[in-house]
Design a protein around this motif. Structure first.
Motif, short mmCIF file in Angstrom:
data_model
loop_
_atom_site.label_atom_id
_atom_site.label_comp_id
_atom_site.label_asym_id
_atom_site.label_seq_id
_atom_site.Cartn_x
_atom_site.Cartn_y
_atom_site.Cartn_z
N ASP A 86 0.81 -1.22 0.00
CA ASP A 86 0.00 0.00 0.00
C ASP A 86 0.84 1.27 0.00
O ASP A 86 0.48 2.27 -0.63
CB ASP A 86 -0.92 0.03 1.23
CG ASP A 86 -2.12 -0.87 1.08
OD1 ASP A 86 -2.47 -1.23 -0.06
OD2 ASP A 86 -2.72 -1.23 2.11
N GLU A 133 -6.80 4.91 14.93
CA GLU A 133 -8.17 4.47 14.71
C GLU A 133 -8.83 4.07 16.03
O GLU A 133 -10.00 4.41 16.29
CB GLU A 133 -8.20 3.30 13.73
CG GLU A 133 -9.62 2.88 13.38
CD GLU A 133 -9.65 1.64 12.51
OE1 GLU A 133 -10.47 1.59 11.58
OE2 GLU A 133 -8.86 0.72 12.77
N HIS A 157 -14.00 7.07 9.31
CA HIS A 157 -14.27 6.49 7.99
C HIS A 157 -13.00 6.43 7.15
O HIS A 157 -12.76 5.44 6.45
CB HIS A 157 -15.35 7.31 7.28
CG HIS A 157 -16.72 7.15 7.85
ND1 HIS A 157 -17.35 5.92 7.93
CD2 HIS A 157 -17.59 8.04 8.38
CE1 HIS A 157 -18.55 6.07 8.49
NE2 HIS A 157 -18.71 7.35 8.77
N SER A 158 -12.19 7.49 7.20
CA SER A 158 -10.96 7.51 6.41
C SER A 158 -10.02 6.39 6.85
O SER A 158 -9.43 5.68 6.03
CB SER A 158 -10.26 8.86 6.55
OG SER A 158 -11.03 9.90 5.98
N THR A 160 -10.83 3.63 8.45
CA THR A 160 -11.41 2.33 8.11
C THR A 160 -11.09 1.97 6.67
O THR A 160 -10.69 0.84 6.36
CB THR A 160 -12.94 2.35 8.31
OG1 THR A 160 -13.21 2.55 9.71
CG2 THR A 160 -13.57 1.04 7.87
N ASP A 161 -11.24 2.94 5.76
CA ASP A 161 -10.94 2.69 4.35
C ASP A 161 -9.46 2.38 4.14
O ASP A 161 -9.10 1.49 3.37
CB ASP A 161 -11.34 3.90 3.51
CG ASP A 161 -12.85 4.09 3.43
OD1 ASP A 161 -13.58 3.13 3.72
OD2 ASP A 161 -13.29 5.21 3.10
N MET A 162 -8.58 3.11 4.84
CA MET A 162 -7.15 2.93 4.65
C MET A 162 -6.65 1.59 5.19
O MET A 162 -5.74 0.98 4.64
CB MET A 162 -6.38 4.06 5.35
CG MET A 162 -6.60 5.43 4.73
SD MET A 162 -5.78 6.76 5.67
CE MET A 162 -4.05 6.41 5.30
N ALA A 164 -8.69 -1.20 6.03
CA ALA A 164 -9.61 -2.34 5.91
C ALA A 164 -8.95 -3.60 5.37
O ALA A 164 -9.17 -4.70 5.87
CB ALA A 164 -10.81 -1.96 5.04
N ARG A 165 -8.13 -3.46 4.32
CA ARG A 165 -7.57 -4.65 3.69
C ARG A 165 -6.41 -5.24 4.47
O ARG A 165 -5.99 -6.37 4.21
CB ARG A 165 -7.11 -4.32 2.27
CG ARG A 165 -8.23 -3.97 1.31
CD ARG A 165 -7.78 -4.06 -0.12
NE ARG A 165 -6.65 -3.19 -0.40
CZ ARG A 165 -5.94 -3.24 -1.53
NH1 ARG A 165 -6.21 -4.15 -2.43
NH2 ARG A 165 -4.93 -2.40 -1.73
#
Length: 297
Positions: A86, A133, A157-158, A160-162, A164-165
């Motif tokens: 990433d 987080e 939310h930001s 979580t998106d960053m 999540a994977r």
């Protein structure tokens, strides 16, 4: 780009990730981490070098779970690989080198600029996006001046998106952490052995290069721990660089977390070691210890 050239470029990324894993293994070995943990990183690096397809494909198709499913790649190493894919770097490697810069890391999150990144790091004493987080969910982030409820929600939310994977499919608020007793035991072992531990030379807050920080890697009850004195600007400002201990922990089914253990001054916990932000739990812990002591007499 020709198909063969594209394939070669993609496979070279495998070697790039493998080199980082080997560097982590070498530093862990130098810092007296367990033989099992060192071997796990070396074995994962060897596997990636022989993988006939780009490891990025496994990550794209299955996220961190797709990496977990590969032979020799356990959950913790899968998180490291995911971060490298990433971002092109590893926070773990930077930490082991003494090169971590939490303020720059926090600025990769939308809506966090240099001033706010400094406030978060100084005010909460956290170093990782995972810890940031967690702070966004447990209320600590809302204590920073200038961060209202809407901004906290947007940051959640930001993050979580960053992230999540890179982690198990688990809500941040459901995360577990080691027992308070285990954390305080690691803190005690660290502070009792600082003169015998390997050291790292941090780049931050170390203009002369004279500061050396003892570092401990240990395991307790299925958790892996790393302990190191805080080298934050706040620790320097208050003269606590030999009191505040940052403890990182992870388990195969849990993402990395961190806490800071400090000596409390005043109140019911005066003179005791406590986890910052968990003072009420620490009071209960010490009361339980005292009750057991009285019952044994």
């Amino acid at each position: 780009m020709a198909p063969q050239k594209m394939r070669d470029d993609n496979l070279s990324e495998n070697h790039f990730v493998a080199d980082i894993l080997d560097d982590v293994a070498s530093l862990l070995n130098q810092q007296n981490a367990s033989v099992f943990r060192v071997r796990a990183y070396h074995d994962a690096a060897s596997y990636l070098r022989g993988l006939p397809h780009p490891v990025r494909l496994d990550y794209q198709h299955g996220g961190k779970r797709g990496l977990d499913d590969l032979p020799t790649i356990g959950p913790s190493i899968a998180s490291t690989i995911a971060e490298v894919l990433d971002t092109g770097s590893s926070g773990l490697l930077d930490r082991l080198r003494g090169a971590a810069d939490p303020e720059m890391l926090f600025q990769t999150v939308p809506m966090i600029g240099p001033a706010l990144a400094r406030q978060i790091h100084d005010g909460l004493g956290i170093d990782t996006l995972e810890a940031l987080e967690a702070a966004a969910h447990d209320g600590r982030l809302a204590t920073i001046n200038g961060i209202g409820p809407r901004r906290v929600e947007s940051l959640r939310h930001s993050l979580t998106d960053m992230l999540a994977r890179r982690r198990p499919r688990q809500a941040p608020r459901d995360r577990q952490q080691p027992s308070l007793g285990d954390i305080l035991a690691v803190d005690q072992v660290y502070r009792s052995n600082v003169d015998r531990l390997p050291t790292i030379k941090p780049r931050r807050c170390n203009p002369t290069g004279d500061i050396r920080l003892p570092i401990l890697h240990t395991e307790r009850n299925e958790w892996q721990f790393t302990a190191v004195f805080s080298n934050s600007p706040t620790a320097h400002r208050f003269g606590k660089t030999r009191d505040w201990v940052v403890i990182y922990f992870e388990r195969t089914d849990q993402p990395e977390g961190q806490v800071t253990v400090v000596t409390e001054h005043g109140g019911m916990l005066d003179g005791k070691r406590v986890i910052r932000g968990q003072e009420k739990t620490c009071i209960a812990h010490y009361e339980a210890l005292e009750n057991r002591h009285l019952q044994s007499q």
